[in-house]
Design a protein around this motif. Structure first.
Motif, short mmCIF file in Angstrom:
data_model
loop_
_atom_site.label_atom_id
_atom_site.label_comp_id
_atom_site.label_asym_id
_atom_site.label_seq_id
_atom_site.Cartn_x
_atom_site.Cartn_y
_atom_site.Cartn_z
N HIS A 181 -35.96 32.50 36.10
CA HIS A 181 -35.58 31.46 37.06
C HIS A 181 -34.16 30.95 36.79
N GLU A 238 -39.09 29.24 42.23
CA GLU A 238 -40.46 28.88 41.87
C GLU A 238 -40.51 27.97 40.64
N LYS A 239 -41.66 27.29 40.51
CA LYS A 239 -41.89 26.44 39.36
C LYS A 239 -42.49 27.25 38.22
N PRO A 242 -41.01 25.04 45.19
CA PRO A 242 -42.22 24.97 46.03
C PRO A 242 -43.39 24.18 45.44
N ASN A 293 -41.06 33.19 34.84
CA ASN A 293 -40.31 31.96 34.59
C ASN A 293 -38.98 32.15 33.85
N TYR A 318 -53.42 26.73 52.44
CA TYR A 318 -52.27 26.98 51.56
C TYR A 318 -51.09 27.59 52.32
N TRP A 323 -48.08 37.97 32.01
CA TRP A 323 -46.78 37.66 31.40
C TRP A 323 -46.67 36.18 30.99
N SER A 371 -38.73 44.32 39.99
CA SER A 371 -38.36 44.72 38.63
C SER A 371 -37.81 46.14 38.62
N THR A 402 -41.77 40.86 43.74
CA THR A 402 -42.64 41.53 44.72
C THR A 402 -44.11 41.33 44.40
N GLY A 403 -44.42 40.31 43.62
CA GLY A 403 -45.82 40.03 43.29
C GLY A 403 -46.44 39.09 44.31
N MET A 404 -47.44 38.33 43.84
CA MET A 404 -48.19 37.46 44.74
C MET A 404 -47.27 36.50 45.51
N MET A 405 -46.34 35.85 44.79
CA MET A 405 -45.56 34.82 45.47
C MET A 405 -44.47 35.40 46.36
#
Ligand SMILES: NC(=O)c1ccc[n+]([C@@H]2O[C@H](COP(=O)([O-])OP(=O)(O)OC[C@H]3O[C@@H](n4cnc5c(N)ncnc54)[C@H](O)[C@@H]3O)[C@@H](O)[C@H]2O)c1
Length: 380
Positions: free
Chosen positions: A77, A94-95, A121, A74, A308, A165, A35, A11-14
């Motif tokens: 993932h 995500e990468k 992405p 990360n 973007y 993090w 989280s 639920t963050g930026m991405m």
């Protein structure tokens, strides 16, 4: 086409950016997970209205969810992507794909076996003028590519008290700056040039060993400076940094062929610098004069800036077309591309540690290895 159901984990930026792109493409965001239940409920209130706030496992197994988007730190993932594939869901992860090469290899293998759509992405591929750069350097008249160089610079960790993090290797991985943003740069120049980075010689530096919240001394790099050779005879270099005051998200590359150079700056995505012996041009995005590949990604007329969010939307549209039609779109970055950048990252770390050139593993999924390079010359 039936409306796809989407689940967003993180639920963050991405998380918010993925949800926005999913909706713009016509999908329904069925649920979000974070989280904690509280963070998921906050996301529903603030940007995921109409969705349910669920636990991660309930989201992954939800019958109305076709595609799970993983927008989490990360270290999550690999376990969550593996779980989602096992549950039969298509995945956008995500990468960097995993914390290390072994994890990325395992995930790419699971995705291959599953036959499901599994995408990463690397969205800078979707700027129209990146497509234009690709069309120009790969045109028959361009001649051989000799030189690929550039940088990806940020400043959000440039004070010693800055932290996140990502600074904790247990959550971010053994590589920080290179895995986090160098992966984007490598994916992008390989996509544009059609070359593969084959051997690397790297220097890394940790600018600040003490950062708040880090468990002990920070072990991951703030800066990487990498020279490389490609499989098709080009040479190049890239500087990656998260401690360059004033640089926000400055991904820049320049590629020179025998007859033309192209330069692209992600912070100015509406222009492409095109160099030639007879003169230079700064090309402005205008679908009427662009290559078909670039015109296709131009969703607005000239003079109406794209950025973007538009690149992200175009990426998600390719993913959902793959999910709905079953066939992956060529330009869509997949877990195989996530695996490839993990192999480059591992070679960069190994080179910096050994002080030698290191060969990036052969990109045959079964053979992918990282080994010390001899003094071999690439084929031209
Ligand atoms: N493709 C891109 O352009 C791009 C850009 C930025 C970040 N990223 C990647 O996106 C990912 C997320 O980055 P971000 O900047 O959004 O981070 P962030 O810190 O803003 O958000 C991370 C989210 O993960 C959630 N989370 C943490 N632990 C969790 C758990 N156990 N279960 C469920 N959710 C949990 C947190 O609640 C938080 O909402 C990273 O892997 C990063 O590399 C990609």
């Amino acid at each position: 086409m039936t409306q796809l159901g989407i689940g967003i984990v993180g639920t963050g930026m991405m998380g918010r950016i993925h949800a926005d792109a999913a909706r713009r493409v016509g999908a329904r965001v069925v649920a979000v997970a974070g989280s904690s239940r509280t963070s998921a409920e906050r996301a529903v209130r603030e940007w995921a209205g109409g969705s349910a706030a669920l636990e991660v496992e309930d989201l992954i197994t939800h019958p109305d969810i076709d595609v799970v988007h993983l927008c989490v730190p990360n270290h999550l993932h690999e376990p969550l992507a593996a779980r989602a594939l096992e549950a039969g869901k298509h995945v956008v992860c995500e990468k960097p794909l995993a914390l290390d090469l072994a994890g990325a290899r395992a995930l790419a293998g699971s995705a291959r076996t599953s036959g499901l759509t599994a995408a990463v992405p690397f969205i800078y591929r979707y700027h129209p003028l990146v497509a234009e750069a690709r069309a120009r350097v790969q045109a028959g008249s361009a001649g051989n590519i000799h030189l690929i160089h550039g940088s990806y610079l940020q400043d959000w960790l440039s004070n010693p008290e800055d932290t996140n993090w990502r600074v904790d290797a247990g959550k971010g991985g053994a590589s920080r700056a290179f895995a986090d943003i160098g992966s984007h740069w490598c994916d992008l120049v390989e996509w544009v040039s059609g070359h593969r980075i084959q051997e690397v010689s790297a220097l890394t530096k940790t600018a600040y060993a003490d950062r708040p919240g880090a468990a002990g001394a920070v072990s991951t790099e703030d800066i990487a400076s990498v020279a490389f050779r490609t499989d098709r005879g080009a040479v190049g270099s890239v500087v990656i940094s998260q401690v360059s005051p004033g640089r926000k998200n400055r991904l820049w590359f320049e590629i020179s062929t025998a007859n033309v150079s192209v330069g692209f700056d992600q912070e100015q995505p509406e222009t492409l610098w095109v160099g030639g012996r007879e003169g230079n041009r700064v090309l402005t995005r205008d679908p009427n004069i662009l290559s078909p590949e670039a015109a296709e990604l131009s969703t607005l007329p000239a003079g109406h800036p794209q950025g973007y969010h538009d690149a992200f939307r175009a990426f998600v549209a390719d993913v959902y077309a793959s999910v709905s039609g079953g066939a992956a779109v060529d330009r869509m970055p997949t877990f195989e591309d996530g695996l490839r950048t993990a192999a480059i990252t591992e070679a960069v770390l190994a080179s910096a540690e050994r002080g030698t050139w290191v060969r990036v593993g052969d990109f045959s999924p079964a053979l992918l290895t990282v080994s010390a390079a001899g003094a071999s010359q690439p084929e031209s």
